[in-house]
Design an enzyme around this catalytic site. Structure first.
Site, PDB file in Angstrom:
ATOM      1  CB  CYS A 157      -0.944  -0.089   1.198  1.00  0.00           C
ATOM      2  SG  CYS A 157      -2.187   1.185   1.378  1.00  0.00           S
TER       3      CYS A 157
ATOM      4  CG  ASP B 212      -6.044  -1.526  -6.145  1.00  0.00           C
ATOM      5  OD1 ASP B 212      -6.814  -0.601  -5.823  1.00  0.00           O
ATOM      6  OD2 ASP B 212      -4.916  -1.689  -5.635  1.00  0.00           O
TER       7      ASP B 212
ATOM      8  CG  HIS C  44      -5.532  -1.535  -2.397  1.00  0.00           C
ATOM      9  ND1 HIS C  44      -4.439  -1.043  -3.091  1.00  0.00           N
ATOM     10  CD2 HIS C  44      -5.355  -1.156  -1.115  1.00  0.00           C
ATOM     11  CE1 HIS C  44      -3.655  -0.390  -2.251  1.00  0.00           C
ATOM     12  NE2 HIS C  44      -4.182  -0.443  -1.045  1.00  0.00           N
TER      13      HIS C  44
END
Length: 218
Positions: free
Chosen positions: A114, A161, A188
């Site tokens: 991330c 995502d 994600h």
């Protein structure tokens, strides 16, 4: 275990450590926007079990010490607010301090998720301390895609995502043809077993590829 590190600008912060101190190679693990929480510690223990010395710097310590968040909507909002207060430059100082704490190790890798995935890319480009970088779903990489890495880079993205559209992934491929860009049928955060978006198959495949990538370059 925890250790206290000092960055080049004098900032002191905590870091989670795992693995043998005399390991041949080391890995810096970079957090999501949720701090050095149980997921990040699990990642550290995974690579420690592979024989690496591992350090995960607490990058939010510059704003507030001891941050450990979960994955609720409230946690996401809190994490985004904290991230906004930590510049790339300051985060890189802390990342380099973590790398510097592994002076015994011959080569170092860096892996992040991330926000940490984006920081992993920056560490590969703006630091010369790493010999391999594995970036997991870093949404900021597309914007920084024209930077020049100093080491081999691997990237992992989920095609579901929404924060990293296929057009961004393609732009990264075009800008960095030498990078190993892997795309999975996943969302994600697919590598975190504490998130609703966790995908066991994609996570295991990406993790296996990362292990092989480090084995080849460290």
């Amino acid at each position: 275990m925890s250790m206290t590190l000092t960055a080049a600008d004098g900032h002191t912060f905590e870091a989670f450590t795992a693995g043998p101190e005399d390991a041949e190679h080391g890995i810096v693990v970079l957090q999501e926007i949720f701090g050095v929480n149980s997921h990040i510690r699990d990642v550290c223990e995974f690579y420690a079990a592979k024989g690496y010395r591992v350090i995960a710097p607490a990058l939010f310590d510059r704003v507030e010490p001891g941050i450990e968040l979960g994955y609720t909507g409230e946690d996401i909002s809190r994490g985004k607010d904290l991230k906004a207060k930590v510049s790339y430059e300051d985060a890189l100082k802390d990342i380099e301090a973590a790398a510097g704490a592994m002076s015994v190790q011959k080569k170092l890798g860096v892996v992040g998720f991330c926000w940490g995935g984006t920081l992993t890319w920056l560490a590969a480009c703006r630091s010369s301390l790493f010999s391999a970088a594995s970036c997991w779903y870093g949404a900021g990489i597309a914007e920084l895609r024209n930077e020049k890495p100093h080491c081999p880079v691997q990237m992992h993205f989920g095609e579901k995502d929404k924060s990293i559209p296929a057009s961004d992934v393609e732009a990264i491929r075009q800008a960095q043809p030498q990078a190993d860009v892997c795309v999975y049928d996943a969302d994600h955060g697919f590598g975190c077993d504490q998130r609703g978006s966790y995908d066991p198959f994609a996570s295991e495949l990406a993790r296996t590829r990362t292990v092989e990538f480090f084995k080849a370059n460290l």
